[in-house]
Design a protein around this motif. Structure first.
Motif, PDB file in Angstrom:
ATOM      1  N   ASN A   1      -0.681  -1.666   3.804  1.00 51.50           N
ATOM      2  CA  ASN A   1       0.581  -2.056   3.143  1.00 51.50           C
ATOM      3  C   ASN A   1       0.274  -2.864   1.771  1.00 51.50           C
ATOM      4  O   ASN A   1       1.124  -3.494   1.479  1.00 51.50           O
ATOM      5  CB  ASN A   1       1.419  -3.099   4.006  1.00 51.50           C
ATOM      6  CG  ASN A   1       3.000  -3.252   3.679  1.00 51.50           C
ATOM      7  OD1 ASN A   1       3.378  -2.573   2.976  1.00 51.50           O
ATOM      8  ND2 ASN A   1       3.170  -4.742   3.768  1.00 51.50           N
TER       9      ASN A   1
ATOM     10  N   GLN B   1       0.305  -1.788  -1.133  1.00 51.04           N
ATOM     11  CA  GLN B   1       1.140  -1.657  -2.182  1.00 51.04           C
ATOM     12  C   GLN B   1       2.731  -1.644  -1.958  1.00 51.04           C
ATOM     13  O   GLN B   1       3.543  -1.239  -2.554  1.00 51.04           O
ATOM     14  CB  GLN B   1       0.954  -0.018  -2.738  1.00 51.04           C
ATOM     15  CG  GLN B   1      -0.119   0.276  -3.458  1.00 51.04           C
ATOM     16  CD  GLN B   1      -1.611   0.250  -2.429  1.00 51.04           C
ATOM     17  OE1 GLN B   1      -1.442   0.896  -1.548  1.00 51.04           O
ATOM     18  NE2 GLN B   1      -2.389  -0.424  -2.840  1.00 51.04           N
ATOM     19  N   GLY B   2       2.888  -2.343  -0.641  1.00 56.23           N
ATOM     20  CA  GLY B   2       4.300  -2.521  -0.327  1.00 56.23           C
ATOM     21  C   GLY B   2       5.023  -1.390   0.500  1.00 56.23           C
ATOM     22  O   GLY B   2       5.956  -1.370   0.382  1.00 56.23           O
TER      23      GLY B   2
ATOM     24  N   SER C   1       6.757  -7.672   2.092  1.00 57.15           N
ATOM     25  CA  SER C   1       5.395  -7.936   1.898  1.00 57.15           C
ATOM     26  C   SER C   1       4.516  -6.871   1.790  1.00 57.15           C
ATOM     27  O   SER C   1       4.569  -5.753   1.550  1.00 57.15           O
ATOM     28  CB  SER C   1       4.956  -8.704   3.566  1.00 57.15           C
ATOM     29  OG  SER C   1       4.438  -7.780   4.258  1.00 57.15           O
ATOM     30  N   VAL C   2       3.122  -7.340   1.508  1.00 56.50           N
ATOM     31  CA  VAL C   2       1.902  -6.478   1.250  1.00 56.50           C
ATOM     32  C   VAL C   2       0.908  -6.625   2.277  1.00 56.50           C
ATOM     33  O   VAL C   2      -0.024  -6.638   1.940  1.00 56.50           O
ATOM     34  CB  VAL C   2       1.504  -6.844  -0.271  1.00 56.50           C
ATOM     35  CG1 VAL C   2       2.451  -6.090  -1.384  1.00 56.50           C
ATOM     36  CG2 VAL C   2       1.171  -8.200  -0.261  1.00 56.50           C
TER      37      VAL C   2
ATOM     38  N   TRP D   1      10.341   2.701  -2.443  1.00 58.44           N
ATOM     39  CA  TRP D   1       9.722   1.575  -2.344  1.00 58.44           C
ATOM     40  C   TRP D   1       8.010   2.040  -2.422  1.00 58.44           C
ATOM     41  O   TRP D   1       7.792   2.938  -1.941  1.00 58.44           O
ATOM     42  CB  TRP D   1      10.192   0.678  -1.261  1.00 58.44           C
ATOM     43  CG  TRP D   1       9.666   1.326   0.179  1.00 58.44           C
ATOM     44  CD1 TRP D   1       8.654   1.268   0.805  1.00 58.44           C
ATOM     45  CD2 TRP D   1      10.421   2.122   0.855  1.00 58.44           C
ATOM     46  NE1 TRP D   1       8.585   1.858   2.154  1.00 58.44           N
ATOM     47  CE2 TRP D   1       9.891   2.391   1.925  1.00 58.44           C
ATOM     48  CE3 TRP D   1      11.841   2.816   0.721  1.00 58.44           C
ATOM     49  CZ2 TRP D   1      10.390   3.171   3.017  1.00 58.44           C
ATOM     50  CZ3 TRP D   1      12.299   3.526   1.497  1.00 58.44           C
ATOM     51  CH2 TRP D   1      11.816   3.774   2.762  1.00 58.44           C
ATOM     52  N   GLY D   2       7.270   0.869  -2.693  1.00 56.72           N
ATOM     53  CA  GLY D   2       5.636   1.069  -2.663  1.00 56.72           C
ATOM     54  C   GLY D   2       5.106   1.138  -4.277  1.00 56.72           C
ATOM     55  O   GLY D   2       5.548   0.683  -5.418  1.00 56.72           O
TER      56      GLY D   2
ATOM     57  N   GLN E   1       7.451  -2.206  -5.985  1.00 55.44           N
ATOM     58  CA  GLN E   1       8.448  -3.013  -5.143  1.00 55.44           C
ATOM     59  C   GLN E   1       8.120  -2.744  -3.722  1.00 55.44           C
ATOM     60  O   GLN E   1       7.872  -1.806  -3.018  1.00 55.44           O
ATOM     61  CB  GLN E   1       9.832  -2.650  -5.449  1.00 55.44           C
ATOM     62  CG  GLN E   1      10.274  -1.418  -5.090  1.00 55.44           C
ATOM     63  CD  GLN E   1      11.533  -0.990  -5.683  1.00 55.44           C
ATOM     64  OE1 GLN E   1      11.921  -1.118  -6.962  1.00 55.44           O
ATOM     65  NE2 GLN E   1      12.449  -0.038  -4.813  1.00 55.44           N
ATOM     66  N   SER E   2       8.113  -4.025  -2.873  1.00 54.30           N
ATOM     67  CA  SER E   2       7.699  -3.987  -1.362  1.00 54.30           C
ATOM     68  C   SER E   2       9.150  -3.791  -0.727  1.00 54.30           C
ATOM     69  O   SER E   2       8.931  -3.947   0.584  1.00 54.30           O
ATOM     70  CB  SER E   2       7.064  -5.147  -1.132  1.00 54.30           C
ATOM     71  OG  SER E   2       7.763  -6.208  -1.428  1.00 54.30           O
TER      72      SER E   2
END
Length: 393
Positions: A39, A41-42, A48-49, A96-97, A112-113
């Motif tokens: 995770n 890169q979100g 969260s990351v 997202w990511g 963006q996460s």
């Protein structure tokens, strides 16, 4: 009922609700899309990351709202670019990511996460995330965004610049499905023909050569295709008569034609008939047969085929222990499947907790581990293209 008792009851109910929503529980009690594994890169979409060893809720997206979810990117830490897109039933898209090449389609290059709507995009019927770009179908036309380094956006413009917002792919209409791979794109038209564009290495465009194309080209001599499945650098196509065709990279046996040679033209996947559905993972292929059994072929160095070995398979092998598969997906070294009892199971590598069972231990032999129990209401799974993140919805 006295006021203290009412407060006590409300508090108990609130606590029960919080407990239920925090767990991947039984059917009817957990409505969320779930994600787990890497995770950084979100890409898990939970704000969260932090990596997740068990399925965690994707922020604000319920399964009932999702038509299709597709994971993209992945890769080693130095080149990680994992992200995801979700097509909702109302025709809008959330993403997202990672976003260094504009693959979130939101007009920025900022990661963006958590899921956010792709502005100005509606009426979408299909979506697919590749290594670093996205394809979407709207009204039979194809839109694309993200990296264009190999002309995979199909704009017909003489540029390799990324696009941070959706842009029309040139020429195509009456498209019913799309598949984004590693730097190339595939479209299935309503007439059963297949069109490809982008990076041509390994023959992944299926057009008889290895030439990169900036506009869609028809795959010759391929007709009556009912569905396509796109891996990192190979493509599978299921025809109306139940034949599975494959083209592109073959080094790990992912073409299933008893060879490890690339093919720039469609070849028959051997020893398969009565095929109901096809799935492509990063470098492998799977087919659900009419009798409900599962066959797999291709890369298997991390036991991601589930046949009890770690040898690549150049032709399909029937996986007798895997029954009731509704959906199957896989990243670089693992595979997950949604079964008809609502559970999600996985096999292959697990060092990054990509199997979602709360451990980093890989199963042995033909055994699998459970990420979500029966009755979870899950019908589909997807993973990042070459990474170690998974989603269930």
């Amino acid at each position: 009922m006295t006021p203290p008792l009412r407060l006590t009851l409300l508090a108990a109910l609130s606590l029960a609700a919080l407990t239920t929503s925090a767990l991947p529980a039984a059917a009817g009690t957990d409505p969320w899309v779930r994600a787990w594994g890497e995770n950084a890169q979100g890409q898990l979409g939970n704000g969260s990351v932090l990596a997740q060893q068990t399925p965690a809720a994707v922020t604000g997206i319920t399964r009932d709202d999702v038509r299709e979810l597709s994971g993209g990117g992945g890769g080693a830490a130095a080149a990680a670019n994992a992200f995801a897109v979700a097509l909702l039933k109302d025709g809008t898209v959330k993403s997202w990511g990672h976003n260094a090449t504009g693959q979130l389609g939101n007009g920025t290059l900022t990661a963006q996460s958590f899921p956010a709507t792709v502005a100005g995009l509606s009426g979408v019927s299909e979506v697919s995330a590749g290594l670093n770009h996205v394809l979407a179908v709207k009204g039979g036309r194809v839109l694309a965004w993200g990296s264009n380094a190999s002309k995979q956006l199909g704009t017909g413009q003489d540029t390799t610049n990324p696009y941070k917002n959706p842009i029309p792919v040139q020429s195509l209409d009456k498209v019913k499905d799309v598949g984004a791979g590693c730097d190339f794109s595939v479209a299935l038209r309503q007439d059963g023909t297949v069109w490809t564009w982008g990076k041509g290495d390994n023959g992944r465009l299926g057009t008889g050569n290895n030439t990169t194309r900036e506009t869609p080209q028809k795959v010759p001599d391929l007709v009556d295709v009912e569905s396509v499945a796109v891996g990192c650098d190979h493509v599978l196509a299921l025809t109306a008569d139940g034949v599975v065709k494959a083209w592109g990279k073959g080094a790990e046996g992912q073409l299933g034609n008893d060879s490890t040679t690339d093919s720039n033209k469609p070849v028959d996947v051997a020893y398969l008939d009565a095929v109901a559905r096809i799935f492509a993972t990063s470098a492998s292929g799977f087919a659900v047969l009419d009798d409900g059994s599962l066959a797999g072929w291709g890369k298997n160095t991390d036991r991601q085929l589930g046949d009890g070995t770690n040898a690549n398979r150049t032709t399909p092998v029937v996986l007798d222990t895997l029954k009731g598969v509704q959906s199957i997906a896989g990243g670089a070294d693992f595979t997950v499947a949604a079964l008809d009892d609502g559970s999600v199971i996985g096999w292959g590598a697990n060092a990054a907790a990509q199997l979602g069972d709360g451990t980093t231990t890989a199963p042995t032999g033909t055994s699998t581990v459970t990420a979500l129990p029966p009755g979870s209401g899950i019908t589909h799974v997807t993973t990042t293209m070459t990474g170690k993140s998974a989603f269930a919805y």
